[in-house]
Structure formats: structure tokens, C-alpha cells
Design a protein around this motif. Structure first.
Motif, PDB file in Angstrom:
ATOM      1  N   ILE A 299       0.861  -1.187   0.000  1.00 49.73           N
ATOM      2  CA  ILE A 299       0.000   0.000   0.000  1.00 49.73           C
ATOM      3  C   ILE A 299       0.895   1.234   0.000  1.00 49.73           C
ATOM      4  CG2 ILE A 299      -1.686   1.357   1.309  1.00 49.73           C
ATOM      5  CD1 ILE A 299      -2.751  -1.285   2.434  1.00 49.73           C
ATOM      6  N   GLN A 300       0.795   2.032  -1.052  1.00 50.57           N
ATOM      7  CA  GLN A 300       1.567   3.271  -1.147  1.00 50.57           C
ATOM      8  C   GLN A 300       0.625   4.437  -0.920  1.00 50.57           C
ATOM      9  OE1 GLN A 300       5.011   3.323  -1.938  1.00 50.57           O
ATOM     10  NE2 GLN A 300       5.051   5.507  -1.479  1.00 50.57           N
ATOM     11  N   ILE A 301       0.924   5.294   0.072  1.00 50.28           N
ATOM     12  CA  ILE A 301       0.085   6.468   0.303  1.00 50.28           C
ATOM     13  C   ILE A 301       0.754   7.687  -0.335  1.00 50.28           C
ATOM     14  CG2 ILE A 301      -1.105   5.547   2.303  1.00 50.28           C
ATOM     15  CD1 ILE A 301       0.697   7.045   4.137  1.00 50.28           C
ATOM     16  N   ASN A 302       0.003   8.336  -1.210  1.00 50.92           N
ATOM     17  CA  ASN A 302       0.509   9.433  -2.021  1.00 50.92           C
ATOM     18  C   ASN A 302       0.286  10.747  -1.285  1.00 50.92           C
ATOM     19  OD1 ASN A 302       1.648  10.591  -4.342  1.00 50.92           O
ATOM     20  ND2 ASN A 302      -0.351  10.889  -5.307  1.00 50.92           N
ATOM     21  N   ASP A 303       1.311  11.211  -0.571  1.00 51.18           N
ATOM     22  CA  ASP A 303       1.275  12.382   0.294  1.00 51.18           C
ATOM     23  C   ASP A 303       0.510  12.049   1.579  1.00 51.18           C
ATOM     24  OD1 ASP A 303       2.212  14.858   0.902  1.00 51.18           O
ATOM     25  OD2 ASP A 303       1.036  15.951  -0.559  1.00 51.18           O
ATOM     26  N   THR A 304       0.288  13.057   2.421  1.00 53.46           N
ATOM     27  CA  THR A 304      -0.262  12.779   3.749  1.00 53.46           C
ATOM     28  C   THR A 304      -1.779  12.570   3.744  1.00 53.46           C
ATOM     29  OG1 THR A 304      -0.347  15.167   4.131  1.00 53.46           O
ATOM     30  CG2 THR A 304       1.517  13.977   5.064  1.00 53.46           C
ATOM     31  N   HIS A 305      -2.476  12.927   2.656  1.00 52.17           N
ATOM     32  CA  HIS A 305      -3.938  12.815   2.662  1.00 52.17           C
ATOM     33  C   HIS A 305      -4.428  11.422   3.067  1.00 52.17           C
ATOM     34  CE1 HIS A 305      -3.067  15.817  -0.707  1.00 52.17           C
ATOM     35  NE2 HIS A 305      -3.534  16.558   0.279  1.00 52.17           N
ATOM     36  N   PRO A 306      -3.799  10.339   2.587  1.00 48.71           N
ATOM     37  CA  PRO A 306      -4.286   9.008   2.978  1.00 48.71           C
ATOM     38  C   PRO A 306      -3.540   8.415   4.184  1.00 48.71           C
ATOM     39  CG  PRO A 306      -3.434   9.051   0.695  1.00 48.71           C
ATOM     40  CD  PRO A 306      -2.881  10.228   1.425  1.00 48.71           C
ATOM     41  N   ALA A 307      -2.948   9.248   5.036  1.00 47.32           N
ATOM     42  CA  ALA A 307      -2.182   8.729   6.177  1.00 47.32           C
ATOM     43  C   ALA A 307      -3.051   7.946   7.156  1.00 47.32           C
ATOM     44  CB  ALA A 307      -1.476   9.874   6.902  1.00 47.32           C
ATOM     45  N   LEU A 308      -4.364   8.159   7.136  1.00 50.45           N
ATOM     46  CA  LEU A 308      -5.256   7.391   8.000  1.00 50.45           C
ATOM     47  C   LEU A 308      -5.285   5.911   7.614  1.00 50.45           C
ATOM     48  CD1 LEU A 308      -8.232   9.904   8.372  1.00 50.45           C
ATOM     49  CD2 LEU A 308      -6.624   9.209  10.159  1.00 50.45           C
ATOM     50  N   ALA A 309      -4.633   5.566   6.511  1.00 46.84           N
ATOM     51  CA  ALA A 309      -4.503   4.147   6.159  1.00 46.84           C
ATOM     52  C   ALA A 309      -3.770   3.376   7.248  1.00 46.84           C
ATOM     53  CB  ALA A 309      -3.764   4.005   4.826  1.00 46.84           C
ATOM     54  N   VAL A 310      -2.850   4.036   7.942  1.00 49.97           N
ATOM     55  CA  VAL A 310      -2.077   3.352   8.984  1.00 49.97           C
ATOM     56  C   VAL A 310      -2.981   2.911  10.140  1.00 49.97           C
ATOM     57  CG1 VAL A 310      -0.231   3.610  10.695  1.00 49.97           C
ATOM     58  CG2 VAL A 310       0.102   4.461   8.351  1.00 49.97           C
ATOM     59  N   PRO A 311      -3.696   3.810  10.819  1.00 53.39           N
ATOM     60  CA  PRO A 311      -4.571   3.346  11.907  1.00 53.39           C
ATOM     61  C   PRO A 311      -5.749   2.513  11.416  1.00 53.39           C
ATOM     62  CG  PRO A 311      -4.885   5.697  11.525  1.00 53.39           C
ATOM     63  CD  PRO A 311      -3.684   5.284  10.731  1.00 53.39           C
ATOM     64  N   THR A 335       3.747  -3.198   5.316  1.00 53.49           N
ATOM     65  CA  THR A 335       2.819  -3.132   4.186  1.00 53.49           C
ATOM     66  C   THR A 335       2.691  -1.724   3.609  1.00 53.49           C
ATOM     67  OG1 THR A 335       1.529  -4.952   5.131  1.00 53.49           O
ATOM     68  CG2 THR A 335       0.432  -3.591   3.467  1.00 53.49           C
ATOM     69  N   VAL A 336       2.721  -0.722   4.482  1.00 51.98           N
ATOM     70  CA  VAL A 336       2.471   0.666   4.066  1.00 51.98           C
ATOM     71  C   VAL A 336       3.782   1.390   3.796  1.00 51.98           C
ATOM     72  CG1 VAL A 336       1.474   2.876   4.750  1.00 51.98           C
ATOM     73  CG2 VAL A 336       0.333   0.744   5.415  1.00 51.98           C
ATOM     74  N   SER A 337       3.831   2.093   2.679  1.00 54.72           N
ATOM     75  CA  SER A 337       4.954   2.989   2.385  1.00 54.72           C
ATOM     76  C   SER A 337       4.380   4.358   2.023  1.00 54.72           C
ATOM     77  CB  SER A 337       5.833   2.440   1.260  1.00 54.72           C
ATOM     78  OG  SER A 337       5.057   2.032   0.152  1.00 54.72           O
ATOM     79  N   TYR A 338       5.207   5.382   2.174  1.00 54.15           N
ATOM     80  CA  TYR A 338       4.706   6.769   2.164  1.00 54.15           C
ATOM     81  C   TYR A 338       5.571   7.649   1.272  1.00 54.15           C
ATOM     82  CZ  TYR A 338       4.479  11.549   4.247  1.00 54.15           C
ATOM     83  OH  TYR A 338       4.417  12.900   4.460  1.00 54.15           O
ATOM     84  N   THR A 339       4.909   8.395   0.382  1.00 47.45           N
ATOM     85  CA  THR A 339       5.578   9.401  -0.434  1.00 47.45           C
ATOM     86  C   THR A 339       5.252  10.783   0.106  1.00 47.45           C
ATOM     87  OG1 THR A 339       5.481   8.048  -2.438  1.00 47.45           O
ATOM     88  CG2 THR A 339       5.822  10.402  -2.733  1.00 47.45           C
TER      89      THR A 339
END
Length: 797
Positions: A299-311, A335-339
Motif C-alpha cells: 500500500i503506497q500512500i501518495n502524500d499525507t492525505h491518505p495517512a489514515l490508512a495506517v490506523p 505493508t504501508v509505504s509513504y511518499t
């Protein structure tokens, strides 16, 4: 799909005749789109079947934006039938370009963030990797921009066509998303089992859009969620009308105004809506054990907008799957990586606890526990209070999403070498100190299939004739073009194509805005979302300087230039909206002055989007990349212009740095402060804008014109601009850099008049651009972060 042009023509003619006798452009577009859609759907279903059979790892790319542009022409291009269809339609009395323009532009993004996501999806499919996008189906888009008396006005974008659209509604895969409510925790078989009572539920309905790869065989999925009313009982505190209105708003607009609490809550809703629906779907459809998730899912989160994917991933693993905190956290951080896409502090999202906790009570509990455990791990370290605050996810009533994203992921990347170094050394310095192995750089890229092969087929054909067709699959082979940079015949052909693309843009502008442009002028283009650090203000102030000089100096008659602008300002960003008003005011004055208009022309392209860009970028001769050094993370417009033979006028910022390295500084026009100088000014506080104004008569005149309202049609229309330059001490160093910027423009005019030299520089830029293909970026992500595999069927294994 079609084995010959005649087979295509026969099939098209037969379908058109079944349209109740209608044979106009609308009917022709509907027939063609339907034919392409049917073929794509066959490959789409086959790709899904192979993915299941081969049981390989898949990427899920979470982004609030996917600026995909029109799909018909790009799908024809990737299916390798564009030219055949174009010829067949012409023989049937239709022009493919006319039919393509019948397609509405999807309102799914704004700027570089969304266009990057679209390029990445194209590259994933073209490299035959299983990589899918997850976003929101914004009914009203960002907005459609119109100018009224020079002011930007916003209207909803009407782009959804349920009949001829590319997306498919999947009601059977709808997901229920909860908001508000109270968390009650009970023990069940020694398992802490939270339940959410009195929640407000929203149904997320997926619409799947096919993403066709360059081979036409691999077809991945862009899944867009639409918010609809749930059948769950409504809390007594909410009326049905309120609920319906609030539910519809979730997937109505991209980036709603968040100045006040209702807008902030809506943005939070959108972000959780995206993350929850996507993660629930991913885990629900798995055919492997929970502990195997990191081996099969990225799961790649594109900028901070989808950071709620972590919790949210933690919530599903613990509350629904019954895992312990330790096991759930281990899976999440593998699983999660962040740009990260920004250096600006204000863009690294922060949410007040008072808003987040009541809206997402269980999610807040999980964030709170992540923060507690992380802080506990820091206790043994000797660090000062400032560093500790920087590392806190929850701090002074605020939840810092960038910190949450870094702590909860296994890889964190910037999007250009300079950007990544600034993150490590300044913006995220403390986090880098804790997690040095997480941080890496992945310089952005663009898909050459849309931005060269489709947008500029004439140049693409010339390149293929010169170096062979292999570059279309391996864009870094464009470097072979450097041997043609001094070929007289090649340069002549290159020049003829540039003139043709200028003519195409001229026709487009005349047709859409009734503006006539001089084809012999230098085409100088600045297309970006409007923001202080992108410095559209400096550009228009410089044009005003040129105008003032023409009016006062009878000997100054500069080479003709047309300055194109394009981009939108956020509806609540008053400074940016006043800059737009200034550009239109100065344009009206310059363009109607009998003397000045012989040398200067300003064109503001209304409602800038991907379709406009496909005309503007191939026609550009000068690419304006003038952000304040150290503020632009990367930029991708700079790469698109470079690939089409425009010369970069830019600061040493973002990916400009790597463009200058690849093309050579002698083949670009550098100016302005360097990033270290900007950061030193900011640290020491020894920059004084008013001194610059007092010391320079030209700048002083500009400021007088601004304050008097001459540049904006009234003092009140430039108040935010004057405040930023004077009261706020010019935070983006416009006045410091404008003289250097003006000098660079003088060098451009001088260089342009040596036609052979200019063309040689342009060709060297094209030759050096292959490294900036998004195929390269995606391959690096796959090798170093995601570990995706190509299909065995397609690699012949």
C-alpha cells in the motif's frame, strides 16, 4: 481488436447505422468509445483472471487525486490502433480529434500530485505489473474555472456520463463506513473487542475504471469510491436531510474549503472514507493468511492525505481479524509505504484532536496508542524538548499526519534528490535520525506515452525515423538523439514540427477563447496551480516591467514574446486569486496597447487541464519553472516541457536540479537564489524586502503601481499581494529574484535569435529527458520498495 482498417470501418459503420439514423459527432464518439470499451473490458477481465491464477504481489496506490485526462485517445494509443482508427475515421468523414474532444475531462485532480498518480498507473500497466489506484469519484471535480471581469469564478465540473463513461459501477462490492458514535470495549475469549455504537454510516460504492498498459494486454484498475446513503439506522441526533446532504458532500468536490470547522470535518471524512473503503476491500478479497499480507500486498500512500490508512489497517487487523497489537503493527509497518510531496510546513497536514476524536473515535484511540508506544521507545534517548515535540504524533492538541505516516510505514521517499535531502536534513530531520533506513529518494517521472507519443506524434515520428522505435519501450534510449543535435536536416525538421505545434496551439486558443497569437513570437509558458511559492506573481511583475520600459524608452523594442499562463487558485486562497486578477488586468492593458502589443502578448488559458496541456506543452519554447528554491518538491511539468524540446527557465529547485544535470546548465537558463541561500535567509531573518524596493527604481515603480491599484483594477484587488510583499516581508523572495529573472529573460531573447544554436539546445534537452520517464520511477519503486513481479504469461516464462 481489429486486424485491418477495413474491418474497423465495417464494424464502426454497422454500429453507427444502429443509432436510430444519427450520424453526428456525438453518435460517432459514442460508437467509437463503446467499441474500445468492449475490447478493453475483455483484456481487463483476462488480466484479473491471470492475477488470481499467478497469485503475485499487488500494489494499491492511495491518492486523493488522479488527473487522468481524457481516456479515448490514450487507450487507442496504448492499444496500438490509434493511427489505423484515425485513418479509418477520416475515410468515413470523421476526424478523431473532434471525437476525442467530445469526451468530458474527468474531474479527479488539480495539479502535479494527481497527474503523477495517473502517470504511475500508466507505467504500472505498461510494465505489466499489478498496480491499482484507489481514489474518490468527485462528482463536481475540483471546479471549472471561468473569468468574470478578470476574477476567477468556480463552478462544478460536469464530467460524469453514465452512458459513455469509462467506469463501471460495482454495487456488489459496496463497503459500509462509520463516522462518529461511541466506542465500547468488551472482552471476548480474552480478546478486547471494540464496538461502535450510535454511529453514522455511509455506503462507499466503487466505480472501476480500466487502466490500459502500453501493450494493450495488461489492464489494471483505478477504483473510485462514491458516497451514498446507508441503510443502517440513523442516530437520533441527525435529521435525514442533514445526513443526505453531508453524505453527498463526501464525494462531491475535491479539496473543499477548510477554513472553517465544517470544511475541515468534510476533508477528514473524505480521507477516512477513501482509506477505510480501500483497506476493507483489500483485506476482504485476500486469498492468503493474515501474516502473509506484506508478501502479497503493498500500500503506497501518495502524500499525507491518505495517512489514515495506517490506523485503519491496524483497526481492521485487530478489531475485525482478532490480531494482537504486536502482530497487527508488524504487518502494518511492513505493508504501508509513504511518499512525501512537500517541503512546505503548512502542507504537512495536521488535524485538531477536537475534530478528529469525535468524528473517528476508534481511529483516534489507535493513533493515541501508536503515539504512546512510540514516545515510550524514545524515553531512553537523550534528546531536547524541541526534538521530542518534532517526533510526537500527537502534540499540543494536534495530530501530525506526516509523523504518523513515517512512523507507520516501512519506506518513506521524497520525489527529487534535493527534496529528499531537505527532508532528511531539515523538515523531517528528527524522524530521519530515528529511521535512517526508511528514507530514500524516487525522483518523479512522466509517461512519455501521453506526453510525447500522444501529445506530439510528429516529433515522435521524427525521433523514430532517426534512432529507431526502441525508445518507445525504453525511453532512456532518447539519449541517442544527441548525435543529431548538429544535423542541419534534423534541426530543420525539428523546427518545422515546433512551428506546427505552435500553430496547433494558436488554433486551439483562437477556437476556445477567440484570441489571436503571433506564431513568430517566443512561446513562454507557465502552467501550474497558483501558489505563492510557484511565483506566477514574479512572472507577471516582470511582464509589467517590460511594458513600463517599452513605454518610457523609445529605443527599447524587444523581440516579440507571448506569455501563456494556466492554472487554478483554491477558492479560499485570496492571495492567489488576486494574482490571477492581476494577470488578467495587465493582459488587458498590454494586449490593447498599440505599441506594446507588437512586442508582448499575455494569454491566460481558462480552466487549464490535461487537454489544454496536450496543446501547450508541445508548443512551448520556454518552460517557466521559477519556484522559490527549496520550496518545490519536484515538479513534473518541467519534465514534460523538456521532453518536447522547450528550454527550462528555472531556479535550482526540485527536479530542475536533475534536469540541469542531465541536459547541461548551458542548455537551460538558471537564475535566482539557491536553496541554501533561501534557508539561510529564513534561519537568520536578515532579508528585508523594503530595502530592495528602495534601492531599485524599477521595483519601486512596480510597487507604486501595485499599491495604487493600477495592476489589479483597484487597490482592494491587490491588498493580499501588497501585504505579502511588504508586511510579510516577501516570504517567497520575489523581489530578491526578479532582477536575476529579468536578466535570464534577456539571455533567452539573445539565444533565441541564433536559431541553429537554440534548436541544438532544444534537441539536447529531448535527448536527455528519457531518464524522467515514469517507467524508470516505477521500476525503481518495484525493485527497492514494492517487489512486484511481471506476469509470467507476458514475459514468456
Amino acid at each position: 481488436m481489429f486486424h485491418s482498417k477495413e474491418e474497423f470501418k465495417e464494424t464502426f459503420r454497422r454500429h453507427l447505422e444502429q443509432r436510430d439514423g444519427k450520424k453526428d459527432h456525438a453518435a460517432a464518439y459514442s460508437v467509437l468509445a463503446g467499441m474500445v470499451r468492449d475490447h478493453v473490458h475483455e483484456n481487463w477481465e483476462y488480466t484479473k483472471k491471470l492475477d488470481r491464477q499467478e497469485h503475485k504481489k499487488q500494489l494499491f496506490y492511495f491518492s486523493m487525486e488522479f488527473l487522468v485526462g481524457r481516456m479515448l485517445g490514450q487507450n487507442l494509443q496504448n492499444l496500438k490502433i490509434h493511427d489505423m482508427v484515425e485513418d479509418g475515421l477520416r475515410e468515413l468523414g470523421f476526424h478523431l480529434t473532434d471525437l476525442e474532444e467530445m469526451e468530458p475531462e474527468p474531474g479527479l485532480g488539480n495539479g502535479g500530485l494527481g497527474r503523477l498518480a495517473a502517470c504511475f498507473l500508466d507505467s504500472l500497466a505498461s510494465l505489466e505489473m499489478s498496480g491499482h489506484g484507489y481514489g474518490i469519484r468527485y462528482k463536481g471535480g475540483l471546479f471549472t474555472q471561468h473569468f468574470v471581469d478578470g476574477f476567477q469564478t468556480e463552478r462544478p465540473t460536469k464530467w460524469i456520463d453514465e452512458t459513455d463513461g469509462w467506469d463501471v459501477r460495482r454495487e456488489d462490492l459496496a463497503i459500509e463506513i462509520p463516522f462518529y458514535g461511541e466506542v465500547q470495549i468488551s472482552l471476548k475469549d480474552e480478546w478486547s473487542h471494540p464496538t461502535l455504537n450510535n454511529a453514522e454510516w455511509v455506503k462507499a460504492v466503487p466505480y472501476d475504471m480500466p487502466v490500459v498498459g502500453a501493450s494493450g494486454k495488461q489492464v489494471n484498475t483505478l477504483r473510485l469510491w462514491q458516497a451514498e446513503p446507508s441503510n443502517q439506522p440513523l442516530p437520533s441526533s441527525k435529521t435525514k436531510d442533514e445526513y443526505l446532504q453531508e453524505t453527498e458532500a463526501i464525494s462531491d468536490r475535491l479539496y473543499p474549503d477548510d477554513q472553517l470547522d465544517p470544511g475541515k470535518i468534510l476533508r477528514l471524512k473524505q480521507q477516512y472514507f477513501l482509506c477505510s473503503a480501500s483497506i476493507q476491500t483489500i483485506l476482504k478479497n485476500r486469498d492468503f493468511e493474515l501474516h502473509e499480507i506484506p508478501e502479497y500486498i503493498a500500500i503506497q500512500i501518495n502524500d499525507t492525505h491518505p495517512a489514515l490508512a495506517v490506523p485503519e489497517l491496524m483497526r481492521v487487523l485487530m478489531d475485525e481479524e482478532g490480531l494482537s497489537w504486536k502482530d497487527a503493527w508488524d504487518i502494518t509497518v511492513r505493508t504501508v509505504s509513504y511518499t512525501n510531496h512537500t517541503i512546505l510546513e503548512e502542507a504537512m497536514e495536521k488535524w485538531e484532536i477536537r475534530l478528529l476524536r469525535p468524528l473517528l473515535p476508534r481511529i483516534y484511540m489507535i493513533i493515541e496508542e501508536i503515539d504512546r508506544r512510540f514516545k515510550e521507545s524514545l524515553e531512553s534517548q537523550d534528546m531536547d524538548e524541541k526534538a521530542f515535540h518534532k517526533l510526537s504524533i500527537i502534540d499540543n492538541g494536534i495530530v501530525k499526519m506526516a509523523v504518523l505516516a513515517v512512523v507507520g510505514s516501512y519506506k518513506v521517499n521524497g520525489v527529487a534528490k534535493l527534496h529528499t535531502e531537505i527532508l532528511k536534513k531539515r523538515e523531517l530531520k528528527e524522524l530521519y535520525g530515528q529511521f535512517p533506513t526508511k528514507f530514500h529518494n524516487k525522483t518523479n517521472g512522466i509517461t512519455h506515452r501521453r506526453w510525447l507519443l500522444k501529445a506530439n506524434p510528429e516529433l515522435s515520428e521524427l525521433i523514430t525515423e532517426s534512432i529507431g522505435p526502441e525508445w518507445t519501450k525504453e525511453p532512456e534510449r532518447l539519449k541517442e538523439l544527441k548525435y543529431f543535435a548538429q544535423s542541419h536536416s534534423f534541426l530543420q525538421d525539428f523546427q518545422a514540427i515546433k512551428r506546427l505545434k505552435k500553430d496547433h496551439l494558436i488554433y486551439h486558443i483562437e477556437r476556445t477563447q477567440d484570441i489571436v497569437v503571433n506564431p513568430d513570437s517566443i512561446f513562454d509558458i507557465h502552467i501550474k496551480r497558483f501558489h505563492g511559492y510557484k511565483r506566477q506573481l514574479m512572472n507577471i511583475l516582470h511582464v509589467q516591467m517590460l511594458y513600463d520600459r517599452i513605454k518610457r524608452d523609445a529605443s527599447y523594442r524587444p523581440y516579440p514574446r507571448t506569455f501563456f499562463f494556466g492554472g487554478k487558485a483554491a477558492p479560499s486562497y485570496h492571495f492567489a486569486k488576486q494574482v490571477i486578477k492581476m494577470i488578467n488586468t495587465v493582459a488587458e492593458k498590454v494586449n490593447n496597447d498599440p505599441l506594446a502589443k507588437q512586442h508582448l502578448h499575455i494569454v491566460f488559458v481558462e480552466d487549464y487541464n490535461v487537454s489544454h496541456a496536450e496543446y501547450m506543452i508541445p508548443a512551448a519554447e520556454v518552460s517557466e519553472q521559477i519556484s522559490t528554491a527549496s520550496k518545490e518538491a519536484s515538479g513534473t511539468g518541467n519534465m514534460k516541457f523538456m521532453m518536447n524540446g522547450a528550454l527550462t527557465l528555472g531556479t535550482v529547485d526540485g527536479a530542475n536540479v536533475e534536469i540541469f544535470e542531465q541536459a547541461g546548465e548551458e542548455n537551460a537558463f538558471l537564475f535566482g537564489l539557491r536553496s541554501e541561500e533561501v534557508m539561510r535567509y529564513e534561519k537568520d531573518g536578515n532579508y528585508h524586502a523594503k530595502e530592495i524596493i528602495q534601492q531599485n527604481p524599477e521595483i519601486e515603480q512596480l510597487m507604486e503601481e501595485l499599491i495604487n491599484g493600477d495592476l489589479t483594477g483597484g487597490k482592494q484587488h491587490g491588498s493580499f499581494i501588497a501585504q505579502q510583499l511588504l508586511d510579510d516581508n516577501d516570504p517567497f523572495f520575489v523581489l530578491e529574484d526578479i532582477q536575476s529573472y529579468a536578466a535570464a529573460h534577456e539571455r533567452i531573447v539573445e539565444a533565441y535569435q541564433d536559431s541553429s544554436k537554440w534548436l541544438e539546445m532544444a534537441v539536447k534537452n529531448v535527448a536527455a529527458s528519457g531518464i524522467f520517464s515514469s517507467d524508470r520511477t516505477i521500476q525503481q519503486y518495484s525493485d527497492e520498495v514494492w517487489q512486484l513481479q511481471r506476469s509470467l504469461r507476458k514475459t514468456g516464462v
